[in-house]
Enzyme design. Structure first.
Site, mmCIF file in Angstrom:
data_model
loop_
_atom_site.group_PDB
_atom_site.id
_atom_site.type_symbol
_atom_site.label_atom_id
_atom_site.label_comp_id
_atom_site.label_asym_id
_atom_site.label_seq_id
_atom_site.Cartn_x
_atom_site.Cartn_y
_atom_site.Cartn_z
ATOM 1 N N GLU A 122 0.808 -1.217 0.000
ATOM 2 C CA GLU A 122 0.000 0.000 0.000
ATOM 3 C C GLU A 122 0.839 1.264 0.000
ATOM 4 O O GLU A 122 1.975 1.286 0.453
ATOM 5 C CB GLU A 122 -0.934 -0.018 1.220
ATOM 6 N N CYS A 135 3.317 8.627 1.483
ATOM 7 C CA CYS A 135 3.829 7.642 2.435
ATOM 8 C C CYS A 135 4.024 6.323 1.676
ATOM 9 O O CYS A 135 3.062 5.747 1.189
ATOM 10 C CB CYS A 135 2.823 7.491 3.568
ATOM 11 N N CYS A 142 6.298 -7.232 7.253
ATOM 12 C CA CYS A 142 7.398 -6.739 8.093
ATOM 13 C C CYS A 142 7.903 -7.895 8.937
ATOM 14 O O CYS A 142 7.112 -8.713 9.387
ATOM 15 C CB CYS A 142 6.891 -5.603 8.994
ATOM 16 N N CYS A 146 5.744 -5.109 16.069
ATOM 17 C CA CYS A 146 5.364 -4.139 17.084
ATOM 18 C C CYS A 146 3.892 -4.396 17.413
ATOM 19 O O CYS A 146 3.078 -4.561 16.497
ATOM 20 C CB CYS A 146 5.581 -2.727 16.554
ATOM 21 N N CYS A 149 0.890 -2.375 15.849
ATOM 22 C CA CYS A 149 0.916 -2.109 14.397
ATOM 23 C C CYS A 149 0.262 -3.240 13.620
ATOM 24 O O CYS A 149 0.604 -4.407 13.800
ATOM 25 C CB CYS A 149 2.371 -1.935 13.950
ATOM 26 N N GLY A 212 6.560 -2.033 6.315
ATOM 27 C CA GLY A 212 7.928 -2.526 6.328
ATOM 28 C C GLY A 212 8.906 -1.683 7.112
ATOM 29 O O GLY A 212 8.628 -0.542 7.478
ATOM 30 N N GLU A 213 10.051 -2.285 7.401
ATOM 31 C CA GLU A 213 11.144 -1.602 8.105
ATOM 32 C C GLU A 213 12.206 -1.252 7.058
ATOM 33 O O GLU A 213 12.932 -2.132 6.588
ATOM 34 C CB GLU A 213 11.693 -2.534 9.189
ATOM 35 N N SER A 244 11.582 6.464 8.421
ATOM 36 C CA SER A 244 11.231 6.085 9.791
ATOM 37 C C SER A 244 11.719 4.675 10.083
ATOM 38 O O SER A 244 11.447 3.744 9.332
ATOM 39 C CB SER A 244 9.714 6.154 9.974
ATOM 40 N N SER A 266 10.959 5.417 15.758
ATOM 41 C CA SER A 266 9.763 4.970 16.475
ATOM 42 C C SER A 266 10.150 4.600 17.901
ATOM 43 O O SER A 266 10.423 3.447 18.201
ATOM 44 C CB SER A 266 9.168 3.750 15.761
ATOM 45 N N LEU A 267 10.177 5.596 18.763
ATOM 46 C CA LEU A 267 10.613 5.350 20.153
ATOM 47 C C LEU A 267 9.492 4.701 20.967
ATOM 48 O O LEU A 267 9.645 3.613 21.485
ATOM 49 C CB LEU A 267 11.068 6.676 20.772
ATOM 50 N N HIS A 268 8.378 5.384 21.094
ATOM 51 C CA HIS A 268 7.132 4.830 21.650
ATOM 52 C C HIS A 268 7.138 4.451 23.126
ATOM 53 O O HIS A 268 6.073 4.195 23.696
ATOM 54 C CB HIS A 268 6.645 3.615 20.854
ATOM 55 N N ASN A 345 -3.989 4.442 16.275
ATOM 56 C CA ASN A 345 -5.044 4.140 15.305
ATOM 57 C C ASN A 345 -5.480 2.694 15.484
ATOM 58 O O ASN A 345 -4.663 1.785 15.343
ATOM 59 C CB ASN A 345 -4.529 4.358 13.879
ATOM 60 N N CYS A 388 -1.553 5.762 10.153
ATOM 61 C CA CYS A 388 -0.352 5.065 10.622
ATOM 62 C C CYS A 388 -0.712 3.738 11.251
ATOM 63 O O CYS A 388 -1.571 3.672 12.123
ATOM 64 C CB CYS A 388 0.346 5.861 11.733
HETATM 65 N N1 SAH Z 1 8.618 0.389 10.148
HETATM 66 C C1 SAH Z 1 8.911 1.755 10.322
HETATM 67 C C2 SAH Z 1 8.049 2.685 9.505
HETATM 68 C C3 SAH Z 1 6.585 2.362 9.322
HETATM 69 S S1 SAH Z 1 5.430 2.721 10.543
HETATM 70 C C4 SAH Z 1 8.805 2.124 11.779
HETATM 71 O O1 SAH Z 1 8.316 1.338 12.554
HETATM 72 O O2 SAH Z 1 9.253 3.200 12.129
HETATM 73 C C5 SAH Z 1 5.225 4.497 10.690
HETATM 74 C C6 SAH Z 1 4.896 4.917 12.143
HETATM 75 O O3 SAH Z 1 3.552 4.529 12.526
HETATM 76 C C7 SAH Z 1 5.820 4.267 13.151
HETATM 77 O O4 SAH Z 1 6.236 5.194 14.111
HETATM 78 C C8 SAH Z 1 4.917 3.229 13.766
HETATM 79 O O5 SAH Z 1 5.383 2.816 15.010
HETATM 80 C C9 SAH Z 1 3.604 3.949 13.808
HETATM 81 N N2 SAH Z 1 2.447 3.067 14.026
HETATM 82 C C10 SAH Z 1 2.347 1.749 13.762
HETATM 83 N N3 SAH Z 1 1.114 1.281 14.099
HETATM 84 C C11 SAH Z 1 0.426 2.336 14.589
HETATM 85 C C12 SAH Z 1 -0.921 2.507 15.049
HETATM 86 N N4 SAH Z 1 -1.781 1.490 15.066
HETATM 87 N N5 SAH Z 1 -1.310 3.728 15.445
HETATM 88 C C13 SAH Z 1 -0.441 4.777 15.383
HETATM 89 N N6 SAH Z 1 0.824 4.684 14.933
HETATM 90 C C14 SAH Z 1 1.258 3.479 14.536
HETATM 91 FE FE1 SF4 Z 2 7.164 -3.131 11.202
HETATM 92 FE FE2 SF4 Z 2 7.205 -0.479 11.698
HETATM 93 FE FE3 SF4 Z 2 4.929 -1.915 12.031
HETATM 94 FE FE4 SF4 Z 2 6.997 -2.212 13.721
HETATM 95 S S1 SF4 Z 2 5.764 -0.340 13.418
HETATM 96 S S2 SF4 Z 2 5.777 -3.867 12.798
HETATM 97 S S3 SF4 Z 2 8.749 -2.003 12.342
HETATM 98 S S4 SF4 Z 2 6.007 -1.561 10.097
#
Ligand code: SAH
Ligand code: SF4
Length: 415
Positions: A122, A135, A142, A146, A149, A212-213, A244, A266-268, A345, A388
């Site tokens: 996508e 984007c 992936c 996480c 995600c 993807g990463e 990212s 993506s610290l979180h 989200n 996201c």
């Molecule tokens: N794989 C990479 C880039 C893709 S994700 C990464 O993890 O950084 C882009 C951003 O969306 C990342 O910061 C990810 O952690 C965040 N993200 C993933 N799932 C999400 C969700 N359900 N709600 C909000 N942000 C989310």
């Molecule tokens: Fe992969 Fe990024 Fe989603 Fe983590 S947040 S599962 S690294 S796409």
């Protein structure tokens, strides 16, 4: 360092097929999408052109391909007419197939795309008043998972090739009608550099934040971004591109050196316990190691800050203490940082809920009061699952066991 080091991360890990820069085609022609100029020249030589001709034709074709977005050799008007059918017989210029295009009520668009070998991924376009952000995805699925995600619940199907990565940007330009229009045979004096700048364009920024990463597909992402950033190619400034990463520490230095784009991390979470749970790569590269790599990121400065993404999960990572700890950590490493707070989200079956708006506001205020910018990202395209972390394609529908059975059946049929 080999990506196989990833194997110790818990969760589904699939083999990464060897990268290919040319998508094999049934009709025997080679797809030039994603190839740099010297590879195009090599192919022209292999197909029988003498070195001088090959070099000249490669330069012309490269320009038409990436700067003009032309996919039909017949339209390449500065190439001798007799030469054009020769090219058409041997080469093509592809784009990812569009399976479906959706529009959100807020103007966000999402495209479901398909590779030549049938994998879906996508791409999302997010228009704003002063910019338009595309984007793009770097992998189908992936390897990481996480917990918040949706893409993370897919297995990795495969890395996208440079052509499939740059192809997303080119497809977006196709669909927005944003290729430079002037002639290129030197006859069009009116053509100015303004036609090549991003001024007035819808698509001004690119974020590698789709599926993807990106740092686990480093070479292909780098090669694709080189075509995007090349002044003779798509000519988009590296300052308008953000990659990212979930924190692939060993690749961050090379990302800065060899790609040179803006970095988002993506610290979180700010404690080992919570980050281990929600961003499992943390078990391999911990918070302190990650922040040290950020401090050393080539090109980071107060003018080019590193973005720290922080998803707001109710009761998990959103307390006042978390906000204070975030400030302490960013200060400790003296990071030129901005924090991007992302309201979680939701997706079906997700194990978390989004923090309340009041909680998010409070968290933002604490970080902001410490002198660090901490805007709350407005969710875009939620109604079409384009926000996201909501991206996930039907590739998940087959289980691992089903795919193994399919593969076994193919072997039997072939035998
Ligand atoms: N794989 C990479 C880039 C893709 S994700 C990464 O993890 O950084 C882009 C951003 O969306 C990342 O910061 C990810 O952690 C965040 N993200 C993933 N799932 C999400 C969700 N359900 N709600 C909000 N942000 C989310
Ligand atoms: Fe992969 Fe990024 Fe989603 Fe983590 S947040 S599962 S690294 S796409």
């Amino acid at each position: 360092m080999a990506d196989t080091a990833l194997m110790s991360i818990p969760g589904q890990v699939d083999p990464i097929p060897a990268p290919r820069d040319i998508t094999p085609r049934a009709d025997g022609r080679s797809d030039l999408m994603g190839l740099p100029k010297d590879r195009i020249r090599d192919l022209f030589e292999q197909a029988g052109l003498d070195p001088k001709q090959a070099k000249l034709r490669a330069k012309q074709v490269y320009h038409w391909l990436y700067h003009r977005g032309v996919t039909d050799f017949a339209e390449m008007t500065d190439i001798a007419k007799s030469m054009r059918p020769w090219l058409t017989e041997r080469f093509v210029v592809g784009r990812p197939d569009v399976v479906e295009a959706q529009h959100s009520s807020d103007g966000t668009r999402k495209w479901l795309l398909r590779t030549a070998d049938g994998h879906d991924f996508e791409m999302v376009f997010i228009p704003d008043a002063d910019r338009g952000t595309l984007c793009i995805s770097s992998q189908v699925g992936c390897t990481l998972n996480c917990r918040f995600c949706h893409t993370g619940t897919m297995r990795l199907v495969r890395n996208l090739t440079p052509g499939e990565i740059v192809g997303q940007v080119m497809l977006a330009r196709d669909s927005l009608g944003e290729w430079p229009k002037g002639r290129m045979d030197g006859l069009d004096e009116a053509e100015t550099s303004a036609q090549y700048s991003s001024d007035g364009r819808l698509l001004t920024n690119i974020v590698l934040m789709g599926m993807g990463e990106p740092l686990y597909n480093f070479d292909n992402v780098r090669d694709a971004m080189r075509l995007v950033m090349d002044g003779e190619g798509l000519a988009l400034s590296k300052r308008r591109i953000t990659l990212s990463t979930s924190g692939v520490v060993p690749m961050m230095d090379r990302c800065g050196e060899e790609i040179g784009v803006n970095l988002a991390v993506s610290l979180h979470a700010v404690t080992k316990e919570v980050r281990d749970e929600i961003v499992p790569i943390n078990r391999k590269y911990g918070i302190e190691e990650l922040l040290a790599a950020c401090a050393a990121y080539p090109g980071a400065s107060n003018a080019r800050r590193i973005t720290f993404e922080y998803v707001m999960l109710d009761g998990k990572n959103d307390s006042d203490a978390d906000a204070h700890e975030l400030v302490r950590l960013l200060r400790k490493y003296d990071l030129p940082a901005k924090v991007n707070l992302i309201p979680f989200n939701p997706w079906p079956g997700a194990p978390y809920e989004c923090s309340s708006p009041e909680r998010i506001r409070r968290f933002s205020d604490i970080v902001f009061e410490a002198g660090i910018s901490a805007p709350v990202r407005t969710p875009r395209g939620r109604d079409i699952d384009a926000a996201c972390g909501q991206l996930k394609t039907s590739a998940q529908k087959k289980t691992r066991a089903e795919r193994d059975r399919d593969a076994a059946a193919e072997v039997v049929e072939a035998g």
